[in-house]
Design an enzyme around this catalytic site. Structure first.
Site: not given
Ligand code: AMP
Ligand code: MG
Length: 481
Positions: A83, A86, A106, A119, A169, A245
């Site tokens: 989900g 952030r 984001k 976040g 975005r 995802d």
């Molecule tokens: P990503 O690698 O950016 O595709 O993120 C994978 C998952 O980790 C997604 O659910 C993101 O929302 C969550 N996520 C990544 N970075 C953060 C962060 N700094 N704080 C909270 N959730 C994160």
């Molecule tokens: Mg992602």
């Protein structure tokens, strides 16, 4: 400007209604004016108000931000709950042409889906996503877009303390394969159906008219992704983290984490620091997408036919078309890169060129761009290869084929519109990020400007077309979470 919140009208299990967390001292880094104009956004005139808007400190009237629920297969492992940890979907806008856009922040604070995360986003990944997504768009590749970036004025703590930022975005939809998986894994068949209906309305409206709209939806997603993979492969783009995802059902490129572009041609190249087994290597991207689409197909099974065996059969039949469809797009695309029609013989010739590039470690982008001028002057092109008989023989065969197919007159223009002179080279992105982290946004802004016109020669910006010097080479990229 009016916000519509169609996703927020879905049942509450689909999202969390939550406002962004305010940033301490926001300042605007860049606003994408042409995109804002296309969206027909009615934006405030001064930077302080824009910064408040694009950091999440102030909401536009009618916006009801949500964080979307999704799951996903990460490196092949199913994670039932991911989900927007952030990200905040502010809502959607429709312009005068009836085009519909989702707008999302984001790096805008914690949500129910943050798990251990803060976040937030460091500045570096925000710059990377802005630069690369806008460059992809300028090259004609379906992608989410970057509307703005703002500094938060507060640090984020990773291995080091880094400046924080928020990216705004825009997408034709942020539904991912993993969004379907979220509900399918929970056996929430009604929710899968509601999501499928939403995606049909938003992204694939022609499917509604088909005998079996859900099968047609699956076909449409597969077809969109087949085209997208061909486009990635034709510009040397390595996504780096093709988890389900990070796979949008709209067919747009999404989530520019450890992405990179090939400099010297190496089909097996892996940049991402966490991709230990090369699962997402450059040349594996089409088959990984087939794998991701199989996950989507699995979620849709209950909708495809009331008889489960028949549903499987129908889904598999669609999936079997994916690699042939990709190959078809890729053959067309690669043949355009050498100025030829998309027949098998021309395709073989193009692949022979790739083999030579691989053998000689030739720069992928520059070789094709130089070929665009090789009908009149082959020397700059040939000079990118080892000085032996093979590249001369290849050029002879190419010229013969241009003559035989009648493509000689149009080839130059075909090639110039298929072979970018400028791509977001990894070392340039690194330089832009390093400077930005020290408060200097000039290199990032310059890079963004150059990459708005990737197919123009821009002799004044020739250094942006140069491959990295050995000491500038980027061998590894990082996720940026
Ligand atoms: P990503 O690698 O950016 O595709 O993120 C994978 C998952 O980790 C997604 O659910 C993101 O929302 C969550 N996520 C990544 N970075 C953060 C962060 N700094 N704080 C909270 N959730 C994160
Ligand atoms: Mg992602």
């Amino acid at each position: 400007m009016r916000f519509i919140n169609s996703y927020a009208h879905l049942p509450e299990v689909f999202f969390q209604r939550i406002d962004p967390e305010p940033a301490a001292a926001p300042s605007l880094i860049r606003l994408n004016r042409p995109l804002a104009d296309r969206l027909e956004l009615d934006l405030p005139g001064n930077d302080a108000d824009l910064a408040a808007l694009f950091s999440g400190n102030r909401l536009l009237p009618g916006s009801a931000p949500i964080a979307q629920a999704y799951a996903g297969h990460q490196f092949g492992q199913f994670v039932p709950q991911l989900g927007d940890g952030r990200a905040h979907l502010l809502g959607e806008v429709v312009n005068g042409q009836g085009e519909r856009f989702d707008i999302q922040l984001k790096g805008s604070g914690r949500t129910r889906f943050s798990r251990g995360g803060d976040g937030r986003s460091p500045l570096g990944p925000v710059i990377r996503e802005y630069v690369v997504s806008e460059a992809m768009h300028a090259m004609g590749i379906p992608t989410t877009r970057a509307l703005a970036m703002a500094s938060t004025g507060q640090p984020v703590f990773r291995e080091a303390e880094l400046p924080g930022a928020v990216l705004t975005r825009v997408a034709s939809g942020f539904v991912r394969v993993g969004t379907f998986e979220y509900f399918a894994a929970r056996r929430m068949e009604d929710a899968v159906r509601q999501l499928a209906d939403h995606v049909i309305d938003r992204n694939h409206p022609a499917a509604r008219k088909a005998d079996n709209p859900y099968l047609a939806l699956f076909e449409a997603v597969c077809e969109a992704q087949a085209g997208l993979m061909a486009k990635w492969m034709c510009v040397g783009f390595v996504h780096g983290v093709m988890n389900t995802d990070n796979t949008a059902v709209s067919g747009e490129t999404i989530d520019f984490g450890p992405c990179a572009f090939i400099d010297h041609y190496d089909p097996e190249v892996v940049f991402s620091s966490i991709d230990h087994f090369g699962r997402y290597a450059f040349n594996r991207q089409p088959s990984i997408m087939a794998w991701n689409l199989a996950c989507l197909g699995g979620c849709l099974i209950p909708l495809l036919d009331e008889d489960e065996a028949r549903a499987h059969k129908a889904g598999e039949k669609v999936l079997e078309q994916f690699i042939p469809a990709f190959t078809d797009h890729y053959r067309q695309g690669l043949c355009r890169k050498i100025g030829l029609p998309g027949d098998d013989e021309s395709f073989n010739l193009a692949r022979r060129l790739l083999d030579l590039m691989r053998r000689d470690g030739t720069d992928f982008t520059n070789a094709f761009r130089a070929l665009s001028a090789a009908q009149t002057d082959p020397a700059p092109f040939a000079g990118l290869f080892a000085p032996d008989e093979e590249i001369r023989a290849w050029l002879d065969d190419w010229r013969a084929r241009l003559a035989l197919t009648g493509a000689a007159d149009t080839a130059r223009e075909t090639m110039r519109s298929a072979n970018p002179a400028f791509i977001p080279r990894n070392h340039r992105i690194e330089q832009a990020i390093r400077a930005a982290e020290h408060g200097d946004f000039t290199p990032a802004n310059k890079l963004i400007e150059v990459l708005r016109r990737p197919y123009d020669d821009q002799p004044e910006n020739a250094e942006y077309a140069a491959p990295p010097r050995p000491e500038e080479r980027v061998e590894q990229t990082f996720c940026g979470t």
